[in-house]
Design a protein around this motif. Structure first.
Motif, short mmCIF file in Angstrom:
data_model
loop_
_atom_site.label_atom_id
_atom_site.label_comp_id
_atom_site.label_asym_id
_atom_site.label_seq_id
_atom_site.Cartn_x
_atom_site.Cartn_y
_atom_site.Cartn_z
N GLN A 41 1.02 48.71 76.65
CA GLN A 41 1.64 49.43 75.55
C GLN A 41 3.10 49.78 75.85
O GLN A 41 3.86 50.07 74.92
CB GLN A 41 0.86 50.72 75.26
CG GLN A 41 -0.50 50.51 74.61
CD GLN A 41 -0.38 50.16 73.14
OE1 GLN A 41 0.25 50.86 72.35
NE2 GLN A 41 -1.01 49.06 72.75
N SER A 138 10.72 53.89 68.65
CA SER A 138 10.80 54.47 69.99
C SER A 138 12.14 54.08 70.61
O SER A 138 12.76 53.09 70.23
CB SER A 138 9.69 53.94 70.90
OG SER A 138 8.43 53.96 70.29
N TYR A 160 7.44 57.05 69.49
CA TYR A 160 6.05 56.63 69.68
C TYR A 160 5.68 56.57 71.15
O TYR A 160 4.55 56.88 71.53
CB TYR A 160 5.85 55.26 69.04
CG TYR A 160 4.42 54.83 68.87
CD1 TYR A 160 3.62 55.37 67.86
CD2 TYR A 160 3.86 53.86 69.70
CE1 TYR A 160 2.30 54.97 67.70
CE2 TYR A 160 2.54 53.45 69.54
CZ TYR A 160 1.77 54.01 68.54
OH TYR A 160 0.47 53.61 68.39
N LEU A 161 6.64 56.19 71.99
CA LEU A 161 6.38 56.11 73.43
C LEU A 161 6.34 57.48 74.10
O LEU A 161 5.87 57.60 75.23
CB LEU A 161 7.46 55.25 74.11
CG LEU A 161 7.36 53.74 73.91
CD1 LEU A 161 8.66 53.06 74.36
CD2 LEU A 161 6.17 53.16 74.66
N ASN A 163 5.23 60.55 72.45
CA ASN A 163 4.57 61.54 71.59
C ASN A 163 3.86 62.65 72.36
O ASN A 163 3.75 63.77 71.87
CB ASN A 163 3.55 60.84 70.67
CG ASN A 163 4.21 60.28 69.43
OD1 ASN A 163 5.29 60.71 69.04
ND2 ASN A 163 3.57 59.30 68.81
N SER A 164 3.36 62.36 73.54
CA SER A 164 2.60 63.39 74.27
C SER A 164 3.51 64.46 74.85
O SER A 164 3.05 65.55 75.20
CB SER A 164 1.76 62.76 75.39
OG SER A 164 2.60 62.13 76.35
N GLU A 223 0.61 55.70 80.00
CA GLU A 223 1.48 55.72 78.82
C GLU A 223 1.76 57.15 78.35
O GLU A 223 1.01 58.08 78.65
CB GLU A 223 0.88 54.89 77.69
CG GLU A 223 -0.45 55.37 77.13
CD GLU A 223 -0.85 54.58 75.90
OE1 GLU A 223 0.04 54.28 75.08
OE2 GLU A 223 -2.05 54.26 75.75
N ASN A 225 2.14 58.06 75.05
CA ASN A 225 1.74 58.29 73.66
C ASN A 225 0.41 59.03 73.62
O ASN A 225 -0.44 58.85 74.49
CB ASN A 225 1.62 56.95 72.94
CG ASN A 225 1.40 57.08 71.46
OD1 ASN A 225 1.61 58.15 70.88
ND2 ASN A 225 0.98 56.01 70.82
N ASP A 226 0.22 59.87 72.57
CA ASP A 226 -1.06 60.57 72.44
C ASP A 226 -1.85 60.12 71.21
O ASP A 226 -2.96 60.60 70.97
CB ASP A 226 -0.84 62.09 72.39
CG ASP A 226 0.06 62.51 71.23
OD1 ASP A 226 0.35 61.67 70.34
OD2 ASP A 226 0.47 63.68 71.21
N TYR A 227 -1.28 59.21 70.38
CA TYR A 227 -1.97 58.60 69.23
C TYR A 227 -2.39 59.59 68.16
O TYR A 227 -3.23 59.28 67.31
CB TYR A 227 -3.19 57.79 69.70
CG TYR A 227 -2.82 56.62 70.57
CD1 TYR A 227 -2.46 55.40 70.00
CD2 TYR A 227 -2.80 56.73 71.95
CE1 TYR A 227 -2.10 54.32 70.79
CE2 TYR A 227 -2.44 55.66 72.76
CZ TYR A 227 -2.09 54.46 72.17
OH TYR A 227 -1.73 53.40 72.96
N ASP A 230 -0.73 58.38 64.44
CA ASP A 230 -0.73 56.98 64.06
C ASP A 230 -1.00 56.78 62.58
O ASP A 230 -1.82 57.49 61.98
CB ASP A 230 -1.78 56.20 64.87
CG ASP A 230 -1.20 55.63 66.14
OD1 ASP A 230 -0.57 56.42 66.88
OD2 ASP A 230 -1.34 54.42 66.38
N LYS A 240 -5.18 58.21 79.38
CA LYS A 240 -3.81 57.71 79.25
C LYS A 240 -3.56 56.51 80.16
O LYS A 240 -2.46 55.97 80.18
CB LYS A 240 -2.81 58.82 79.56
CG LYS A 240 -2.76 59.92 78.49
CD LYS A 240 -1.66 60.90 78.80
CE LYS A 240 -1.59 61.97 77.72
NZ LYS A 240 -1.24 61.38 76.40
#
Length: 695
Positions: A41, A138, A160-161, A163-164, A223, A225-227, A230, A240
Motif C-alpha cells: 500500500q 496523498s 490517505y497515507l 490518516n492514522s 502502513e 492509513n486507518d481506512y 474510505d 497495520k
C-alpha cells in the motif's frame, strides 16, 4: 493453511533466507498496489530504470486498481490509475450510468531528491492522486536503503497515507492551517493543491526481501492509513502490518499476492517492458560493401538505373533522383524506411561511391517529404573513401560530413530519376476510444480506413479517406452538454450521432497546396471536408531552422460543422479557429519536446494547450497534454478541462522490415466540448521532423 498464518510463514522465510549465502542479486524495484515503485500500500524511495513501463492490476473485495506507470526520466516516475470501487455505483441515476460501479481516476508523480550512496538512502518526494475527487490523495517523502538482499523503506505520509496520524504533522509548527485537511471542495478531473501536506501525518515503512530463489521476493510493511474514511465504506483494519509475495514468471511479468489489514487478500499482476531497450530484429539487406568501380565523367545510363534501384531498395529513398552540377553529385528522394536519416545517408553514400563518376569531389543527399525539401547532407568524397576503406589503427579520422539547408539543383548537367507515383492508396485499422465515462467505462470504435492521395502538380495534392465502421459501443454515449445555462457549443459531444448514423463515412476529402517558402519556412493551404466533424478552409506557416531546438508555427482556419445526419451537408454552426504554436527541445533534457499552442478552439473558447513528450531510445514517445481555456469548470462539465496522454509506437518495433510509420494510442478521459482543436490531416512540424538535430 489458514490465511492468517501467512504472516508467520513469510516472517520465517525472511529470517531463514537472510542467513543464506551467497545472496541473490535483486531484480530491481517492484510495483505497489497503486502502481509505481513501492511495497504494497505504501510507496518507496526507489526509482526504476529509465524507460521502464508497467501495466498493473490488483484486486480485493472493495477495490480493483488498474494502473500504468512509466519511468520518464531517471528522476521522475509518473502513474495513471483507475480504481473500480466495487461497493459503490457510478451515480444514483440508473437510466444514465446503469449498474456501472464507481470509477475513480488518479495521477501520481514521484520525484527523486537524491540517489542512494554509501550512507545516504535513495530519497524521493511524491504526490498520489493529485487530480480529481481525492479519494486516495496523498503526499509523501520516502527513503530506501539496501543491505544485501534486504531493501528497507521509511517514509512520512499525509492524506490517505497518513490518516492514522501516528506522528504530529511537522508543518503544523509553521502554520496552524497545516493541521487540517479538507477534501470536500475536490472536483472530478481537477488538479488540487490547496491541501497538500495538510492534516494528519503518519510514519510508514517496511522491507522487501530478495530470496535466494531469484523469482521470489517477499514484502512486509507497516502502513499509516486507518481506512476509516474510505469511499468504499469504513473498512475494518485488524492489523497495520501487511505482508506479500511477488513472483517473476518471466522477464516481462510478475504475479502478486498479499494479506492486508489483517483480514483482506489482495492479488494481481504486473506486465513490464523498457522503452529504452525495446527492439526488433529486422529482415533487411545490409548496406552495400565498398567495392569501387569508377565511371567516366559522364553518367552511364545502365549504371545510374542500377543505382536508382538500389537507392530505393537498399537505402529506402522513394522516387530517387541523381544529377550532377559542377563537381557535386546530387541525390534526392523521400526517405520512408529508416527512422534516423543518417542510416539512410550512409547507405546512399555507399551506393554512389561504388560507381562514382570521375571528377566528383562531394556527394549531396537531400531528403524530402511530400515534395518538401528538408535537409541536405554533404559528404567529402576523399574523406568518404578513406572512411569506407578503413583507417590504420591509431590513425582514425572523423568523416568530413555536414548537414545544410536543402539544395535546389538548377542547371544540372544531366539527371536521371524514378518517376514518382502520382496516385497512392493505403488501408489501415483504426481504434477510436474514450475511457472513464459514466455511461460505460470503456467506449470504443473499431474500423478500417482506406486512404488515397493524388498529386495534381508537384505541390498540389488531392486526398481522401473513407472509414468503414466494424463495431462500436458509442450508442451508450448519452452526454448532451453540461447542465444549467451553458452556451458552450456541442463541437465534439455529437460523437454518438456521427458514429451511429452510418457504417461508411467520408472522413476526409481535401485539396492541399504545400511548399517550401524559403530556407526554414514551410507553408500549406487546404480546403474541403477536413475531419469527421468539420469542413472548411485553412492554412499553416512554420518556421523551423535546420538543426535548431526550437520552431514556431501559425495556423488559421474557418470551419463549418458537418451534419451528422448527412455528412456531405453542413449545419449552421461556424467557427474561426487557429493557434500560434511554439516548439522547444530543451538541450538539458534529452529527447524531450515541449509544445505550447495559444489561440481559439472549435467552441470559440480561447486558451492554451501545453504538450510535453519524451522520446525513448527505442523510438517510443510518451506524452501528456492539458488545455485550459476561458470556459469555466461548470460550463465545461465533468473533468473541468481537456487533458490526456498518448503513446506513439514506431511500427518497426513490430514489423520484420524497417519503416518510419507509427501507431498512436491515446488516453483521453472524457469527450467534452471545451478546448477542442481541429483535426488537421497534415501538420508541418511532423512533416519536417528530419530537420531536428536528433535526426
Amino acid at each position: 493453511m489458514k490465511i492468517p498464518s501467512l504472516i508467520s510463514v513469510l516472517a520465517l522465510a525472511v529470517a531463514s533466507g537472510s542467513q543464506a549465502a551467497p545472496y541473490t542479486e535483486p531484480l530491481g524495484p517492484s510495483q505497489s498496489d497503486f502502481g509505481g515503485a513501492g511495497l504494497l500500500q505504501v510507496p518507496s524511495g526507489r526509482m526504476s530504470k529509465e524507460g521502464e513501463f508497467n501495466v498493473n492490476f490488483r484486486n480485493n473485495d472493495q477495490y480493483r486498481f488498474y494502473s500504468v506507470s512509466v519511468q520518464a526520466f531517471p528522476w521522475l516516475e509518473a502513474t495513471i490509475r483507475y480504481t473500480d470501487v466495487r461497493t459503490q455505483k457510478y451515480s444514483p441515476y440508473e437510466d444514465f450510468s446503469g449498474d456501472q460501479t464507481y470509477k475513480d481516476k488518479g495521477i501520481d508523480l514521484k520525484l527523486r531528491l537524491w540517489e542512494e550512496g554509501y550512507w545516504l538512502p535513495e530519497t524521493s518526494i511524491g504526490v498520489r492522486d493529485f487530480g480529481g475527487t481525492g479519494l486516495f490523495d496523498s503526499e509523501f517523502i520516502a527513503a530506501s536503503k539496501a543491505w544485501g538482499p534486504l531493501d528497507f523503506t521509511l517514509g512520512l505520509g499525509w492524506g490517505y497515507l497518513g490518516n492514522s496520524g501516528n506522528v504530529k504533522n511537522p508543518f503544523c509548527e509553521v502554520k496552524d492551517s497545516y493541521c487540517y485537511r479538507d477534501n470536500t471542495h475536490n472536483r472530478a478531473g481537477s488538479f488540487n493543491g490547496a491541501d497538500m501536506f495538510h492534516g494528519p501525518a503518519s510514519l510508514f515503512g517496511g522491507v522487501e526481501y530478495q530470496t535466494p530463489w531469484q523469482p521470489l521476493r517477499l514484502k512486509v510493511e507497516y502502513e499509516g492509513n486507518d481506512y476509516k474514511g474510505d469511499f468504499a465504506g469504513q473498512l475494518k483494519q485488524d492489523s497495520k502490518v501487511n505482508v506479500g509475495a511477488i513472483y517473476r514468471i518471466t522477464d516481462w511479468a510478475d504475479v502478486n499476492i498479499s494479506y492486508e489489514r489483517g483480514n483482506t487478500l489482495m492479488a494481481g499482476f504486473s506486465l513490464r517492458t523498457n522503452f529504452n531497450t525495446l527492439h526488433q530484429r529486422h529482415i533487411d539487406s545490409p548496406p552495400q560493401k565498398y567495392n569501387p568501380q569508377p565511371q567516366d565523367a559522364v553518367l552511364n545510363h545502365q549504371v545510374v538505373a542500377s543505382q536508382l534501384t538500389e537507392l530505393r531498395n537498399n537505402a529506402g529513398y522513394e522516387d530517387p533522383h541523381i544529377q550532377i552540377k559542377d563537381k557535386t553529385l546530387y541525390v534526392t528522394g523521400e526517405q520512408n524506411r529508416y527512422r534516423y536519416s543518417g542510416d539512410a545517408v550512409d547507405r546512399a553514400n555507399r551506393i554512389i561511391a561504388n560507381r562514382l563518376p570521375d571528377g566528383i569531389d562531394t556527394i549531396n543527399v537531400t531528403e524530402t517529404k511530400l515534395n518538401l525539401p528538408l535537409v541536405s547532407t554533404v559528404t567529402d568524397v576523399d574523406s568518404l573513401k578513406s572512411d569506407l576503406q578503413g583507417y590504420p589503427l591509431g590513425k582514425e579520422k572523423q568523416l568530413n560530413q555536414y548537414r545544410e539547408e536543402p539544395t535546389d539543383v538548377k542547371g544540372a548537367r544531366q539527371g536521371y530519376y524514378i518517376e514518382k507515383d502520382r496516385l497512392n492508396f493505403g488501408i489501415a485499422p483504426v481504434l477510436n476510444q474514450s475511457i472513464g465515462g459514466p455511461e460505460n467505462f470503456y467506449m470504443y470504435q473499431v474500423g478500417v480506413q482506406g486512404s488515397a492521395d493524388f498529386w495534381m502538380t508537384e505541390h498540389f495534392l488531392a486526398s481522401a479517406s473513407l472509414f468503414l465502421n466494424l463495431y462500436n459501443n458509442y450508442d451508450e454515449f448519452k452526454y448532451k452538454g453540461p447542465p444549467g445555462d451553458s452556451t458552450l457549443p456541442r463541437v465534439r459531444t455529437h460523437i454518438r450521432e456521427y458514429v451511429d448514423n452510418s457504417d461508411v463515412y467520408l472522413n476526409n476529402l481535401q485539396l492541399t497546396y504545400i511548399d517550401q517558402i524559403a530556407d526554414g519556412w514551410y507553408g500549406q493551404v487546404y480546403g474541403g471536408y477536413l475531419e469527421q466533424m468539420f469542413g472548411g478552409v485553412g492554412g499553416e506557416v512554420l518556421y523551423r531552422p535546420l538543426d535548431s531546438s526550437w520552431a514556431i508555427g501559425v495556423d488559421a482556419n474557418y470551419v463549418k460543422q458537418r451534419d451528422w445526419n448527412d455528412p456531405m451537408q453542413f449545419v449552421d454552426y461556424t467557427a474561426e479557429t487557429g493557434h500560434v504554436t511554439g516548439y522547444w527541445q530543451p538541450r538539458f533534457m534529452d529527447d524531450v519536446l515541449v509544445r505550447v499552442s495559444v489561440g481559439q478552439y472549435l467552441a470559440k473558447d480561447k486558451g492554451a494547450t501545453v504538450d510535453v513528450a519524451k522520446r525513448f531510445d527505442s523510438g517510443v514517445i510518451v506524452g501528456a497534454f492539458a488545455t485550459k481555456t476561458n470556459v469555466s469548470a461548470d460550463e465545461y462539465g465533468e473533468g473541468d478541462f481537456t487533458k490526456g496522454f498518448y503513446i506513439s509506437v514506431p511500427l518497426d518495433l513490430m514489423t520484420v522490415r524497417p519503416t518510419r510509420s507509427r501507431a498512436q494510442i491515446n488516453w483521453i478521459p472524457l469527450t467534452r466540448d471545451g478546448g477542442q482543436m481541429l483535426g488537421r490531416k497534415y501538420l508541418l512540424y511532423g512533416l519536417t521532423d528530419s530537420r531536428s538535430p536528433y535526426y
